[in-house]
Every structure is written in structure tokens, then in C-alpha cells.
Scaffold this motif. Structure first.
Motif, PDB file in Angstrom:
ATOM      1  N   ARG A 139     -74.714  33.524  30.812  1.00  0.00           N
ATOM      2  CA  ARG A 139     -76.086  33.107  30.991  1.00  0.00           C
ATOM      3  C   ARG A 139     -76.861  34.591  30.581  1.00  0.00           C
ATOM      4  O   ARG A 139     -78.123  34.644  29.250  1.00  0.00           O
ATOM      5  N   ARG A 140     -76.893  35.707  30.926  1.00  0.00           N
ATOM      6  CA  ARG A 140     -77.642  35.902  31.148  1.00  0.00           C
ATOM      7  C   ARG A 140     -77.633  37.021  29.772  1.00  0.00           C
ATOM      8  O   ARG A 140     -78.412  38.104  29.111  1.00  0.00           O
ATOM      9  N   GLY A 141     -76.232  37.469  29.251  1.00  0.00           N
ATOM     10  CA  GLY A 141     -76.674  37.064  27.050  1.00  0.00           C
ATOM     11  C   GLY A 141     -77.110  36.775  26.684  1.00  0.00           C
ATOM     12  O   GLY A 141     -77.463  37.305  25.191  1.00  0.00           O
ATOM     13  N   HIS A 142     -76.931  35.234  26.449  1.00  0.00           N
ATOM     14  CA  HIS A 142     -78.515  34.786  26.051  1.00  0.00           C
ATOM     15  C   HIS A 142     -80.175  35.217  26.060  1.00  0.00           C
ATOM     16  O   HIS A 142     -80.827  35.597  25.035  1.00  0.00           O
ATOM     17  N   GLU A 143     -79.986  35.353  27.128  1.00  0.00           N
ATOM     18  CA  GLU A 143     -81.134  36.011  27.205  1.00  0.00           C
ATOM     19  C   GLU A 143     -81.345  37.565  26.524  1.00  0.00           C
ATOM     20  O   GLU A 143     -82.568  37.693  26.268  1.00  0.00           O
ATOM     21  N   LEU A 144     -80.840  38.233  27.215  1.00  0.00           N
ATOM     22  CA  LEU A 144     -80.497  39.994  25.893  1.00  0.00           C
ATOM     23  C   LEU A 144     -80.820  39.455  24.911  1.00  0.00           C
ATOM     24  O   LEU A 144     -82.031  39.818  24.703  1.00  0.00           O
ATOM     25  N   ARG A 145     -79.650  38.662  23.737  1.00  0.00           N
ATOM     26  CA  ARG A 145     -79.889  38.413  22.739  1.00  0.00           C
ATOM     27  C   ARG A 145     -81.026  38.062  21.943  1.00  0.00           C
ATOM     28  O   ARG A 145     -81.564  38.519  21.175  1.00  0.00           O
ATOM     29  N   ASN A 146     -82.023  37.380  22.712  1.00  0.00           N
ATOM     30  CA  ASN A 146     -82.552  36.194  22.624  1.00  0.00           C
ATOM     31  C   ASN A 146     -84.185  36.771  22.464  1.00  0.00           C
ATOM     32  O   ASN A 146     -85.294  36.581  22.265  1.00  0.00           O
ATOM     33  N   VAL A 190     -78.307  54.383  21.816  1.00  0.00           N
ATOM     34  CA  VAL A 190     -78.862  53.158  22.608  1.00  0.00           C
ATOM     35  C   VAL A 190     -78.620  51.344  21.304  1.00  0.00           C
ATOM     36  O   VAL A 190     -77.675  51.228  21.808  1.00  0.00           O
ATOM     37  N   VAL A 191     -79.080  52.243  20.105  1.00  0.00           N
ATOM     38  CA  VAL A 191     -78.569  51.591  19.124  1.00  0.00           C
ATOM     39  C   VAL A 191     -77.680  51.321  18.861  1.00  0.00           C
ATOM     40  O   VAL A 191     -76.921  49.895  18.259  1.00  0.00           O
ATOM     41  N   SER A 192     -77.063  52.241  18.878  1.00  0.00           N
ATOM     42  CA  SER A 192     -75.490  52.404  18.764  1.00  0.00           C
ATOM     43  C   SER A 192     -74.484  51.630  19.734  1.00  0.00           C
ATOM     44  O   SER A 192     -73.723  51.071  18.913  1.00  0.00           O
ATOM     45  N   GLY A 193     -74.702  51.762  20.988  1.00  0.00           N
ATOM     46  CA  GLY A 193     -74.166  51.105  21.650  1.00  0.00           C
ATOM     47  C   GLY A 193     -74.476  49.320  21.375  1.00  0.00           C
ATOM     48  O   GLY A 193     -73.693  48.840  21.425  1.00  0.00           O
ATOM     49  N   PHE A 194     -75.065  48.979  21.512  1.00  0.00           N
ATOM     50  CA  PHE A 194     -75.681  47.601  21.210  1.00  0.00           C
ATOM     51  C   PHE A 194     -75.156  46.867  19.891  1.00  0.00           C
ATOM     52  O   PHE A 194     -74.123  46.024  19.803  1.00  0.00           O
ATOM     53  N   PHE A 198     -72.863  43.999  20.168  1.00  0.00           N
ATOM     54  CA  PHE A 198     -73.567  42.979  19.740  1.00  0.00           C
ATOM     55  C   PHE A 198     -73.185  43.281  18.122  1.00  0.00           C
ATOM     56  O   PHE A 198     -74.117  43.119  17.685  1.00  0.00           O
ATOM     57  N   PRO A 199     -72.214  43.342  17.626  1.00  0.00           N
ATOM     58  CA  PRO A 199     -72.517  43.812  15.980  1.00  0.00           C
ATOM     59  C   PRO A 199     -73.308  42.415  15.256  1.00  0.00           C
ATOM     60  O   PRO A 199     -73.952  42.741  14.826  1.00  0.00           O
ATOM     61  N   ARG A 200     -72.776  40.910  15.453  1.00  0.00           N
ATOM     62  CA  ARG A 200     -73.713  39.670  15.313  1.00  0.00           C
ATOM     63  C   ARG A 200     -74.408  39.781  15.467  1.00  0.00           C
ATOM     64  O   ARG A 200     -75.235  39.412  14.703  1.00  0.00           O
ATOM     65  N   ARG A 201     -75.452  39.959  16.302  1.00  0.00           N
ATOM     66  CA  ARG A 201     -76.881  40.002  16.921  1.00  0.00           C
ATOM     67  C   ARG A 201     -77.197  40.946  16.497  1.00  0.00           C
ATOM     68  O   ARG A 201     -78.525  41.272  15.368  1.00  0.00           O
ATOM     69  N   MET A 202     -76.684  42.136  16.577  1.00  0.00           N
ATOM     70  CA  MET A 202     -77.208  43.654  15.699  1.00  0.00           C
ATOM     71  C   MET A 202     -77.594  43.640  13.741  1.00  0.00           C
ATOM     72  O   MET A 202     -78.808  44.255  13.619  1.00  0.00           O
ATOM     73  N   ALA A 203     -76.520  42.612  13.103  1.00  0.00           N
ATOM     74  CA  ALA A 203     -76.194  42.354  11.827  1.00  0.00           C
ATOM     75  C   ALA A 203     -77.315  41.769  11.316  1.00  0.00           C
ATOM     76  O   ALA A 203     -78.058  41.541  10.365  1.00  0.00           O
ATOM     77  N   THR A 204     -77.640  40.902  12.521  1.00  0.00           N
ATOM     78  CA  THR A 204     -78.511  39.862  11.866  1.00  0.00           C
ATOM     79  C   THR A 204     -80.367  40.561  12.479  1.00  0.00           C
ATOM     80  O   THR A 204     -81.070  40.480  10.869  1.00  0.00           O
ATOM     81  N   LEU A 205     -80.779  41.244  12.949  1.00  0.00           N
ATOM     82  CA  LEU A 205     -81.872  41.823  13.247  1.00  0.00           C
ATOM     83  C   LEU A 205     -81.858  43.170  12.554  1.00  0.00           C
ATOM     84  O   LEU A 205     -82.150  43.342  11.870  1.00  0.00           O
ATOM     85  N   TYR A 247     -67.893  42.449  24.928  1.00  0.00           N
ATOM     86  CA  TYR A 247     -67.019  40.884  24.892  1.00  0.00           C
ATOM     87  C   TYR A 247     -67.451  39.716  23.586  1.00  0.00           C
ATOM     88  O   TYR A 247     -68.823  39.277  23.805  1.00  0.00           O
ATOM     89  N   PRO A 248     -66.948  39.472  22.527  1.00  0.00           N
ATOM     90  CA  PRO A 248     -67.463  38.374  21.655  1.00  0.00           C
ATOM     91  C   PRO A 248     -68.324  36.873  22.745  1.00  0.00           C
ATOM     92  O   PRO A 248     -69.092  36.402  21.530  1.00  0.00           O
ATOM     93  N   GLU A 249     -67.291  37.151  23.360  1.00  0.00           N
ATOM     94  CA  GLU A 249     -68.373  35.543  24.056  1.00  0.00           C
ATOM     95  C   GLU A 249     -69.924  35.888  24.689  1.00  0.00           C
ATOM     96  O   GLU A 249     -69.639  34.632  25.022  1.00  0.00           O
ATOM     97  N   LEU A 250     -70.353  37.230  24.422  1.00  0.00           N
ATOM     98  CA  LEU A 250     -71.583  37.335  24.821  1.00  0.00           C
ATOM     99  C   LEU A 250     -72.813  37.793  23.256  1.00  0.00           C
ATOM    100  O   LEU A 250     -74.118  37.497  24.029  1.00  0.00           O
ATOM    101  N   ASP A 251     -71.840  37.728  22.314  1.00  0.00           N
ATOM    102  CA  ASP A 251     -72.328  38.090  20.896  1.00  0.00           C
ATOM    103  C   ASP A 251     -73.043  37.034  20.267  1.00  0.00           C
ATOM    104  O   ASP A 251     -72.144  35.822  21.076  1.00  0.00           O
TER     105      ASP A 251
END
Lengths: 253, 253
Positions: A139-146, A190-194, A198-205, A247-251
């Protein structure tokens, strides 16, 4: 790193963690430091560290019996000594104090985002396993990503875009002034860590024009000579199960 | 507060919030300041604040076009100017830098506990209502009451007990050195906030000898003349629905 090192960094072994921000400051400036892996022997041990004691690492040992802790605090102490405070020679005292405060402000804001990367997989308690709070994490992953991640990255993109002291002729800009500061190093990490977590999310951004200054900054710092050499060395610990975890389920895209 | 105020504090109106730590520094030292309630007009507005922009309040306005943000950063900037950095006259430059770093370290650690008081009622997202994350809050409340709060209060009790520079003849000790610092003020406010939010838990801890130095410190700071006058004034905003919130379902003995 050297027997002649003036500074010793005490942090948990095996993960970059919050110790990495201090390592980057030393590495970027070619400063000798020892990297010890046993901070627990110093925690809340006034007998060893003198007053005041320390609640958590990273802890920086400056000299015999002198230790300071709290990541942003260590960086704020080191920045003027390592030439990472963004202050030009000859700057008046009050102007220098304000410049250092602005660098520290940017460091603290990037560290706030770093903390969110930790809290997403530990939203209930640090002492419990991820698996015991995974429902809340998703649930928090959704908030963080979006919401949270775009909010912070939009802010830092604005900081970069609005920095008129830097002409960007090298293809990217510093966050403040026209020199490398601790704020640049913290944001880079921090950006490298993300990107790891969150490779999928960061690729979109990364494809979004709104963040082009941010990713140009990230790539520019990574390519700076002392940093590039460090990143390909054994001293750079890989991301794994520390603050940044994949954790793929958080990305998600 | 005064038309001649050099400083303006920009923070949300109606709650003590993170602005309160800055207010306490001004009030404890009799420093004139303006307290504005419309920080949103300054957020991420380079046109108004100059570079760098600010992500969140509190924001301190120092002079025409000069603003700094991040709570610990504002306190670190103000501490030497207001005599709250714990540095005695005549101290050498490096010793003063280390003393300021130790004060800032203690400020940051107390602010970490402050953040946990916020996150307990917003464990998933700041932008969502408490009611939409109450299940997670109850779980986190158990952790905060039983593990995190005792961990931090044990640490600060040790800091107080181990401060040999203060003889405690007034019935309580400062955190560091023998003078009031921003760290004393931040810890005082955080402990007061927990007493509002978790009255049952804090009453239990107050009876425990392990924390006697901590509660003596809290009561000692509250009774200091400039602080006592401020606490009973209209300027002291009551705790309500800010960082510290009293939800009976999150409290417990």
C-alpha cells in the motif's frame, strides 16, 4: 583506506546504507579514511565516545575520543573541510553561513527521500521482517511511486533548472553554485538507490521531460572522475538488502 | 511579534508543528520575530525566495530575498546567533565546530522521534486521512509505545545522566555543556508532545526511575522564566491535530 587516515567512518558492513553519503564525500575529494564495520561497539557507550553518546550509525571518528553522528550532521561538519560546502574563497562570513545552510537544506531534503525508501519496506517497524509488514508495504509502495517520489524529483528538477550560477555547459548542472557539494553527492546516491529499488518506475520517470535535469545530474555525477573510479572499485558496496531493496511487488510503471 | 523583527518564521497556522522548534528558540532568548501563517506562497517559488527553492515549511526569512528551510538546518543556523549553540566565549574554532555538531546531532535525534510521532498516525501516506490508515496506525502505535519511544527516551536519559559538565544543582541537567541549547528546547517540546498524544503511556514511563533525568529535564525547561511565560501566552499554540495527535486507540499503559 590508509594508515594515515585522519577520519574513521563507523557503519554496518555489507550495505551502502547511510554510511555511503559519508564515503562519497571522502571519495569525491580523495580524502583518506578508514571504514570500520563495527559501530555497535560505539552505540550509547559514553566510556568510548565521550559525551554525548550516539544512538545510531553512521558515526564519524575525528580524533582521539571525538565522535559525531547523524548523517546530515557529519556532512555539514565535513563540507567546509573537504571543500564541498559550495563556498568560494573570499566569501564573507555571513554569506558563507547562508551558503552552507542552503547546502545542508538540500542534503536534508534528499535524506528525507532516502528515509522514505527505507520506510516503504518497513512501514510498521524497523525491527520486524519485511514479510511481516508486506501488506502495508504494498500500500505504501503505491503512494511512494505515484506521489512522494514524483514530488521530491519535481522539486530537485526545479532546483537544478533554477540554478543560474551554473551554466550547464558540461551537459548538467550542480544543485547550488558552480561547484560539487555534499548535496550533489547525496541526491546522486538517492536517485541511484531508487533506480535499484524501483527500476520500472524510474525508467518511466527517466523518459519524462519534466525530470531531464535530474537524470542528467545523476549521470553527470556518476561520470565525474573520482566518482566513476570509486563506483567501479571494490569499495563501492552494491545495493542489496539495506535502505534500498528491490522487491518486484513494490515496483510498477 | 514586532515590527522591528529581523526574522520571519513562515509556517502553517493553527498547530505548533515543526515551526514550534524555531519559535521556542526565539522565545527562550527574547528574540523578536514575525510569525506568518502562509508558507504555501513560498513553496517551490524561486521567484520569491531566490535559489534554492523550498519543499516544505518551516521556512525562515532572514532578510530581503534570503530564506532557509528544514527544521534542524534553521536551528543550526540560528544557534550561534542566539547563544543556543552551547559554545562558551573564547572557545577555539575547531572545538566550537565540534560542540555545534554535537548540539545538532542531539537536535536531529530528537527530531527523528518527532517524526515517529507523525508517522504513527500516518504510516501509509501523509496525504490520506488517519481514518483511511487506522488499522496500520494501531499496529504501529504498539511498536512506538513499546519499542521506539523507550529506545529514544533511554538514550536521552543517558545523555542527561552522562553530562558531567552540568552539576544538576538546579534539580535537572542540560543535555550538553552547562547552558541552554536548541537540543534542550527540541527535546522538551517532543516530550511535551508525547505527553499530549500518549498520556497513559507517558504517565507509566514517568513513574519509572530509568527516565527520571528525562522528566526532570522536561519540567526544568518548562519552568525556565522565558519559557514558562511563553507557554502560558496566547502565542503558544495548543497541540491538536498536527504532528502530535491524541487518538485514545493508539495509547496504552
Amino acid at each position: 583506506m590508509s594508515d594515515e587516515a585522519e577520519y574513521s567512518l563507523h557503519y554496518w558492513g555489507g550495505i551502502p546504507g547511510r554510511g555511503e553519503f559519508i564515503r562519497l564525500a571522502f571519495e569525491a575529494t580523495g580524502t583518506a579514511y578508514k571504514d570500520t564495520k563495527a559501530p555497535a561497539t560505539l552505540l550509547s557507550k559514553v566510556q568510548t565516545t565521550n559525551h554525548p553518546p550516539h544512538l545510531a550509525p553512521p558515526i564519524l571518528e575525528i580524533g582521539q575520543g571525538t565522535f559525531i553522528s547523524q548523517t546530515s550532521n557529519i556532512l555539514n561538519y565535513l563540507a567546509p573541510k573537504l571543500g564541498l560546502d559550495g563556498v568560494e574563497d573570499g566569501t564573507a562570513e555571513e554569506a558563507a553561513a547562508i551558503r552552507r545552510a542552503h547546502v545542508n537544506q538540500l542534503v536534508l531534503t534528499a535524506l528525507d527521500l532516502n528515509n522514505e525508501a527505507h520506510d516503504v519496506h518497513h512501514p510498521i517497524a524497523s525491527r520486524l521482517y519485511y514479510e511481516d509488514q508486506q501488506t502495508e508495504s504494498v500500500r505504501r509502495g503505491h503512494e511512494l511511486r505515484n506521489f512522494r517520489l514524483p514530488k521530491f524529483l519535481t522539486y530537485f528538477s526545479l532546483v537544478l533548472r533554477a540554478n543560474d550560477d551554473c551554466d550547464g555547459s558540461q551537459g548538467w548542472k550542480h544543485l547550488i553554485g558552480n561547484k560539487l557539494t555534499t548535496a550533489d553527492l547525496v541526491l546522486f546516491h538517492v536517485v541511484s538507490g531508487f533506480e535499484f529499488a524501483f527500476p520500472r518506475r524510474m525508467a518511466t520517470l527517466r523518459k519524462d521531460e519534466a525530470y531531464k535535469e535530474l537524470f542528467a545530474h545523476r549521470d553527470g555525477i556518476a561520470a565525474l572522475e573520482p566518482i566513476a573510479a570509486y563506483l567501479s572499485s571494490q569499495r563501492r558496496l552494491p545495493f542489496s538488502m539495506g535502505i534500498f531493496r528491490h522487491y518486484p511487488e513494490l515496483d510498477g510503471e
